[in-house]
Design a protein around this motif. Structure first.
Motif, PDB file in Angstrom:
ATOM      1  N   GLN A 200       0.842  -1.188   0.000  1.00  8.97           N
ATOM      2  CA  GLN A 200       0.000   0.000   0.000  1.00  8.97           C
ATOM      3  C   GLN A 200       0.883   1.246   0.000  1.00  8.97           C
ATOM      4  OE1 GLN A 200      -2.419   0.420   3.497  1.00  8.97           O
ATOM      5  NE2 GLN A 200      -3.570   2.127   2.665  1.00  8.97           N
ATOM      6  N   LEU A 201       0.721   2.092  -1.005  1.00 12.36           N
ATOM      7  CA  LEU A 201       1.407   3.376  -1.061  1.00 12.36           C
ATOM      8  C   LEU A 201       0.590   4.350  -0.226  1.00 12.36           C
ATOM      9  CD1 LEU A 201       3.764   4.940  -2.435  1.00 12.36           C
ATOM     10  CD2 LEU A 201       2.128   5.564  -4.217  1.00 12.36           C
ATOM     11  N   MET A 202       1.244   5.051   0.688  1.00  6.80           N
ATOM     12  CA  MET A 202       0.514   5.914   1.610  1.00  6.80           C
ATOM     13  C   MET A 202       1.376   7.071   2.080  1.00  6.80           C
ATOM     14  SD  MET A 202       0.786   3.051   4.630  1.00  6.80           S
ATOM     15  CE  MET A 202      -0.173   3.838   5.848  1.00  6.80           C
ATOM     16  N   PRO A 203       0.731   8.117   2.612  1.00  2.00           N
ATOM     17  CA  PRO A 203       1.526   9.205   3.188  1.00  2.00           C
ATOM     18  C   PRO A 203       2.255   8.720   4.438  1.00  2.00           C
ATOM     19  CG  PRO A 203      -0.811   9.789   3.067  1.00  2.00           C
ATOM     20  CD  PRO A 203      -0.680   8.365   2.670  1.00  2.00           C
ATOM     21  N   VAL A 204       3.413   9.282   4.710  1.00  2.00           N
ATOM     22  CA  VAL A 204       4.153   8.935   5.925  1.00  2.00           C
ATOM     23  C   VAL A 204       3.346   9.435   7.123  1.00  2.00           C
ATOM     24  CG1 VAL A 204       6.261   9.330   7.250  1.00  2.00           C
ATOM     25  CG2 VAL A 204       6.386   9.032   4.768  1.00  2.00           C
ATOM     26  N   PRO A 205       3.062   8.562   8.086  1.00  3.34           N
ATOM     27  CA  PRO A 205       2.322   8.998   9.273  1.00  3.34           C
ATOM     28  C   PRO A 205       3.088  10.094  10.023  1.00  3.34           C
ATOM     29  CG  PRO A 205       2.433   6.607   9.168  1.00  3.34           C
ATOM     30  CD  PRO A 205       3.359   7.130   8.115  1.00  3.34           C
ATOM     31  N   PRO A 206       2.382  11.078  10.575  1.00  2.55           N
ATOM     32  CA  PRO A 206       3.050  12.196  11.249  1.00  2.55           C
ATOM     33  C   PRO A 206       3.905  11.775  12.431  1.00  2.55           C
ATOM     34  CG  PRO A 206       0.666  12.317  11.515  1.00  2.55           C
ATOM     35  CD  PRO A 206       0.951  11.203  10.569  1.00  2.55           C
ATOM     36  N   GLU A 207       3.601  10.632  13.073  1.00  2.00           N
ATOM     37  CA  GLU A 207       4.422  10.188  14.194  1.00  2.00           C
ATOM     38  C   GLU A 207       5.789   9.662  13.759  1.00  2.00           C
ATOM     39  OE1 GLU A 207       0.923   8.841  14.380  1.00  2.00           O
ATOM     40  OE2 GLU A 207       1.407   7.337  12.942  1.00  2.00           O
TER      41      GLU A 207
ATOM     42  N   ALA B  32       8.044  15.783   7.899  1.00  2.00           N
ATOM     43  CA  ALA B  32       8.151  16.153   6.493  1.00  2.00           C
ATOM     44  C   ALA B  32       7.094  15.393   5.680  1.00  2.00           C
ATOM     45  CB  ALA B  32       9.543  15.809   5.968  1.00  2.00           C
ATOM     46  N   CYS B  33       6.649  16.007   4.619  1.00  2.00           N
ATOM     47  CA  CYS B  33       5.711  15.317   3.735  1.00  2.00           C
ATOM     48  C   CYS B  33       6.482  14.220   3.012  1.00  2.00           C
ATOM     49  CB  CYS B  33       5.138  16.269   2.705  1.00  2.00           C
ATOM     50  SG  CYS B  33       4.090  17.519   3.425  1.00  2.00           S
ATOM     51  N   GLY B  34       5.832  13.134   2.752  1.00  2.00           N
ATOM     52  CA  GLY B  34       6.503  12.062   2.035  1.00  2.00           C
ATOM     53  C   GLY B  34       5.590  10.880   1.843  1.00  2.00           C
ATOM     54  N   LEU B  35       6.073   9.930   1.088  1.00  2.00           N
ATOM     55  CA  LEU B  35       5.323   8.715   0.820  1.00  2.00           C
ATOM     56  C   LEU B  35       6.038   7.521   1.424  1.00  2.00           C
ATOM     57  CD1 LEU B  35       4.334   9.225  -2.923  1.00  2.00           C
ATOM     58  CD2 LEU B  35       2.845   9.398  -0.941  1.00  2.00           C
ATOM     59  N   ALA B  36       5.255   6.544   1.807  1.00  2.00           N
ATOM     60  CA  ALA B  36       5.778   5.302   2.366  1.00  2.00           C
ATOM     61  C   ALA B  36       5.027   4.149   1.710  1.00  2.00           C
ATOM     62  CB  ALA B  36       5.576   5.276   3.878  1.00  2.00           C
ATOM     63  N   ILE B  37       5.585   2.973   1.882  1.00  2.00           N
ATOM     64  CA  ILE B  37       4.918   1.764   1.409  1.00  2.00           C
ATOM     65  C   ILE B  37       4.739   0.836   2.594  1.00  2.00           C
ATOM     66  CG2 ILE B  37       5.261  -0.337   0.053  1.00  2.00           C
ATOM     67  CD1 ILE B  37       6.262   1.386  -2.193  1.00  2.00           C
ATOM     68  N   GLY B  38       3.504   0.393   2.781  1.00  2.00           N
ATOM     69  CA  GLY B  38       3.199  -0.574   3.821  1.00  2.00           C
ATOM     70  C   GLY B  38       3.133  -1.958   3.200  1.00  2.00           C
TER      71      GLY B  38
ATOM     72  N   LYS C 238      -0.883   1.722  13.675  1.00  2.00           N
ATOM     73  CA  LYS C 238      -1.352   2.969  14.306  1.00  2.00           C
ATOM     74  C   LYS C 238      -1.744   2.722  15.764  1.00  2.00           C
ATOM     75  CE  LYS C 238      -4.210   6.939  13.527  1.00  2.00           C
ATOM     76  NZ  LYS C 238      -4.797   7.742  12.509  1.00  2.00           N
ATOM     77  N   GLY C 239      -1.227   3.579  16.632  1.00  2.00           N
ATOM     78  CA  GLY C 239      -1.546   3.502  18.042  1.00  2.00           C
ATOM     79  C   GLY C 239      -0.674   2.555  18.843  1.00  2.00           C
ATOM     80  N   LYS C 240       0.241   1.860  18.177  1.00  2.00           N
ATOM     81  CA  LYS C 240       1.141   0.937  18.872  1.00  2.00           C
ATOM     82  C   LYS C 240       2.571   1.455  18.799  1.00  2.00           C
ATOM     83  CE  LYS C 240      -1.650  -3.175  18.507  1.00  2.00           C
ATOM     84  NZ  LYS C 240      -1.663  -4.597  18.307  1.00  2.00           N
ATOM     85  N   GLU C 241       3.432   0.848  19.615  1.00  2.00           N
ATOM     86  CA  GLU C 241       4.834   1.257  19.644  1.00  2.00           C
ATOM     87  C   GLU C 241       5.484   1.056  18.272  1.00  2.00           C
ATOM     88  OE1 GLU C 241       8.924   0.333  22.163  1.00  2.00           O
ATOM     89  OE2 GLU C 241       7.212  -0.991  22.388  1.00  2.00           O
TER      90      GLU C 241
END
Length: 106
Positions: free
Chosen positions: A47-54, A58-64, A92-95
């Motif tokens: 899944q191509l997605m925005p980098v989570p703010p945590e 910086a704005c960017g893309l990540a792959i899950g 999300k929400g975990k360490e």
């Protein structure tokens, strides 16, 4: 009695580890786009997605991607000369933990 219903309520750490999500971050849009296309060509579910703010301000893309695919993902990255900047176990929400991909065997 449905065995799958009963089993689905139990927490199985071995199964949880296999289905853990690894988030791969890139230093540029170019590498994220190139990785997205290469993984699609090789049929790797991702899944191509925005980098989570945590993880980054910086704005960017990540792959899950599921951890079970990571060996293939790293080979594809090497083949296509794709360089990730960081990799994390992420839910999300975990360490958030750094992803360590295997050990060196000499």
């Amino acid at each position: 009695m449905n065995v799958f219903t009963v089993d689905s309520k139990k927490s199985n750490t071995a199964t949880d580890k296999v289905s853990q999500k690894v988030l791969v971050l890139f230093s540029s849009y170019y590498f994220a786009d190139k990785a997205d296309k290469a993984l699609a060509i090789h049929g790797v579910i991702h899944q191509l997605m925005p980098v989570p703010p945590e993880l980054s301000s910086a704005c960017g893309l990540a792959i899950g991607v599921a951890e079970s695919y990571m060996e293939d993902v790293l080979k594809i990255f090497e083949e296509h000369k794709i360089t990730p900047s960081h990799m994390y176990y992420y839910e999300k929400g975990k360490e958030i933990l750094p992803y360590a991909h295997g050990s060196c065997s000499i």
